[in-house]
Design an enzyme around this catalytic site. Structure first.
Site, PDB file in Angstrom:
ATOM      1  N   SER A   1       0.823  -1.207   0.000  1.00  0.00           N
ATOM      2  CA  SER A   1       0.000   0.000   0.000  1.00  0.00           C
ATOM      3  C   SER A   1       0.860   1.261   0.000  1.00  0.00           C
ATOM      4  O   SER A   1       1.949   1.290   0.594  1.00  0.00           O
ATOM      5  CB  SER A   1      -0.893   0.002   1.250  1.00  0.00           C
ATOM      6  OG  SER A   1      -1.543   1.247   1.399  1.00  0.00           O
TER       7      SER A   1
ATOM      8  N   TYR B   1      -2.291   5.461  -4.314  1.00  0.00           N
ATOM      9  CA  TYR B   1      -3.345   6.448  -4.097  1.00  0.00           C
ATOM     10  C   TYR B   1      -2.915   7.720  -4.822  1.00  0.00           C
ATOM     11  O   TYR B   1      -1.751   8.134  -4.728  1.00  0.00           O
ATOM     12  CB  TYR B   1      -3.517   6.768  -2.616  1.00  0.00           C
ATOM     13  CG  TYR B   1      -4.221   5.709  -1.824  1.00  0.00           C
ATOM     14  CD1 TYR B   1      -5.474   5.234  -2.202  1.00  0.00           C
ATOM     15  CD2 TYR B   1      -3.652   5.182  -0.663  1.00  0.00           C
ATOM     16  CE1 TYR B   1      -6.130   4.263  -1.464  1.00  0.00           C
ATOM     17  CE2 TYR B   1      -4.307   4.212   0.082  1.00  0.00           C
ATOM     18  CZ  TYR B   1      -5.535   3.762  -0.327  1.00  0.00           C
ATOM     19  OH  TYR B   1      -6.185   2.804   0.401  1.00  0.00           O
TER      20      TYR B   1
ATOM     21  N   THR C   1      -5.872   2.531  -6.932  1.00  0.00           N
ATOM     22  CA  THR C   1      -7.139   2.522  -6.196  1.00  0.00           C
ATOM     23  C   THR C   1      -7.960   3.741  -6.570  1.00  0.00           C
ATOM     24  O   THR C   1      -7.488   4.874  -6.471  1.00  0.00           O
ATOM     25  CB  THR C   1      -6.883   2.471  -4.684  1.00  0.00           C
ATOM     26  OG1 THR C   1      -6.249   1.231  -4.364  1.00  0.00           O
ATOM     27  CG2 THR C   1      -8.186   2.563  -3.911  1.00  0.00           C
TER      28      THR C   1
ATOM     29  N   LYS D   1      -8.415  -0.804  -9.170  1.00  0.00           N
ATOM     30  CA  LYS D   1      -9.104  -1.366  -8.002  1.00  0.00           C
ATOM     31  C   LYS D   1     -10.202  -0.422  -7.536  1.00  0.00           C
ATOM     32  O   LYS D   1      -9.979   0.782  -7.421  1.00  0.00           O
ATOM     33  CB  LYS D   1      -8.098  -1.607  -6.877  1.00  0.00           C
ATOM     34  CG  LYS D   1      -8.674  -2.213  -5.609  1.00  0.00           C
ATOM     35  CD  LYS D   1      -7.553  -2.481  -4.611  1.00  0.00           C
ATOM     36  CE  LYS D   1      -8.067  -3.089  -3.323  1.00  0.00           C
ATOM     37  NZ  LYS D   1      -8.820  -2.109  -2.524  1.00  0.00           N
TER      38      LYS D   1
ATOM     39  N   HIS E   1     -13.677  -1.470  -1.296  1.00  0.00           N
ATOM     40  CA  HIS E   1     -12.698  -1.059  -0.287  1.00  0.00           C
ATOM     41  C   HIS E   1     -12.966  -1.734   1.055  1.00  0.00           C
ATOM     42  O   HIS E   1     -12.794  -1.142   2.125  1.00  0.00           O
ATOM     43  CB  HIS E   1     -12.694   0.465  -0.117  1.00  0.00           C
ATOM     44  CG  HIS E   1     -11.334   1.034   0.174  1.00  0.00           C
ATOM     45  ND1 HIS E   1     -10.532   1.580  -0.794  1.00  0.00           N
ATOM     46  CD2 HIS E   1     -10.626   1.128   1.320  1.00  0.00           C
ATOM     47  CE1 HIS E   1      -9.397   1.996  -0.256  1.00  0.00           C
ATOM     48  NE2 HIS E   1      -9.424   1.728   1.043  1.00  0.00           N
TER      49      HIS E   1
END
Length: 393
Positions: free
Chosen positions: A107, A130, A156, A252, A276
């Protein structure tokens, strides 16, 4: 060593060993947590079709995810703050995934940095991005992922604006945790966790602190992250990120057939049907309920993966039978990590592999590629219980 027979066993150990604020961060959703709950309970509505008198020898659950050989159709999902669930958590989870032969996804909001994980692993991992307002930071983050040898970028799409998670606000969630009388009392009862955190130097968001402009310590980090998630993310920006990255791109957060078709247009190599983990739009339908519709919308034009609610090998089989080419586990591997570190992640993967293999055999299939709708019994209305509201013209 306790006997581990299912993921729930790991969950119970994890609950006892990890401080409440980090347990709640993992084990919660947004608002009323309806979507969080239904991600799991909707799997329970689907039944399996038992078949007998089938030669069960020579079974295989090996397959590919975006061209990569995997020992089973499972990847470790990107989970923020993994290094707060267990010291050096991202490194330990990546090692376990590597040894097991499944992908690990790091992440953006990890505690261990891209470089930390790359130094401690041999097989390329995936990096989840992100999109932030600071475009220079994002460009450098993409370059860092490329330099580390990451072989896929997982972008994402469903976190432009944060869904409210009541427990995180009430617990004062932060990394490292704020020292209050309540948090200190809680951490003092989690001795193994505390000793591990004392031994590691990794207690901040490793991909951000020291890399983002003006973020040199924890005090400047919180204000930076509060302002940085980019609400302007759109399909044109996704297309530009695809061009900058130049490698395989997984999108995603797809939960609608129209968005799945848009993902085709920007050149996605795979999409992840995901809400999520129920942590964003509460009231959205579960991933497993929407999976068939999205598979129908894009056919074989793009690889469809899914996450949300997977706690067993049976859940994996149900997702594959409904058209997914791969699945992701988040909470299931975090339970193992928080419970036992790297061996716990391995335990979680072993449990899922055994359940998947045994269930496939009892459904009369020898190869994961042959699993399909014929192996399921689905309640009437499962696919069309809900439809978009349309006003009468």
């Amino acid at each position: 060593m306790p006997v581990i027979t299912n993921v729930d066993d790991l969950h119970e150990i994890y609950r006892r060993r990890v401080p409440k604020m980090f347990y709640d961060y993992c084990q919660s959703g947004s608002w009323t947590e309806q979507t969080f709950r239904e991600n799991e309970t909707d799997f329970d509505l689907i039944r399996l079709r038992q078949r007998v008198a089938v030669d069960m020898e020579g079974r295989s659950i090996e397959t590919k995810m975006i061209g990569r050989d995997v020992s089973m159709p499972v990847a470790l999902a990107p989970v923020g703050l993994t290094g707060m669930q267990h010291a050096d958590g991202e490194i330990l989870a990546a090692r376990a995934a590597e040894k097991f032969g499944v992908p690990f996804t790091l992440s953006t909001m990890s505690i261990c940095s891209i470089e930390d994980v790359a130094r401690e692993t041999q097989v390329p991992f995936w990096f989840q991005l992100y999109v932030m307002r600071d475009e220079d930071f994002i460009d450098r983050l993409i370059e860092r992922a490329r330099a580390a040898g990451c072989d896929a970028l997982v972008l994402t799409l469903d976190l432009q604006i944060l869904g409210q998670r009541h427990k995180d606000l009430k617990n004062g969630l932060s990394a490292p945790p704020k020292l209050t009388a309540k948090s200190i009392a809680d951490m003092m009862t989690r001795v193994q966790w505390g000793l591990g955190m004392l031994r590691t130097k990794r207690r901040f968001f490793g991909n951000i602190v020291g890399h983002a402009k003006g973020v040199g310590d924890a005090s400047s980090l919180s204000s930076w992250t509060a302002e940085q998630f980019d609400p302007r993310l759109d399909w044109d920006k996704i297309r530009r990120i695809k061009e900058k990255w130049g490698g395989k791109l997984i999108l995603k957060g797809i939960l609608d057939a129209e968005d799945a078709r848009m993902a085709l247009q920007v050149g996605a190599d795979a999409i992840v049907v995901s809400n999520h983990g129920g942590r964003q739009l509460d009231g959205a339908l579960s991933s497993i309920r929407l999976l068939p519709e999205i598979v129908d919308a894009v056919g074989s034009e793009v690889e469809v993966h899914m996450d949300g609610g997977i706690r067993s090998g049976q859940d994996v089989l149900k997702a594959i039978a409904l058209g997914a080419k791969g699945t992701y586990i988040g909470r299931a591997f975090v339970y193992g990590l928080g419970a036992m570190g790297e061996p716990g992640v391995t335990h979680a993967l072993e449990v899922i592999r055994k359940e998947l293999d045994t269930t496939m055999a009892l459904c009369g299939e020898k190869n994961i590629h042959d699993v399909g709708p014929q192996n399921l019994l689905i309640p009437k209305g499962f696919r069309d219980a809900w439809e978009p509201y349309r006003r009468n013209s």
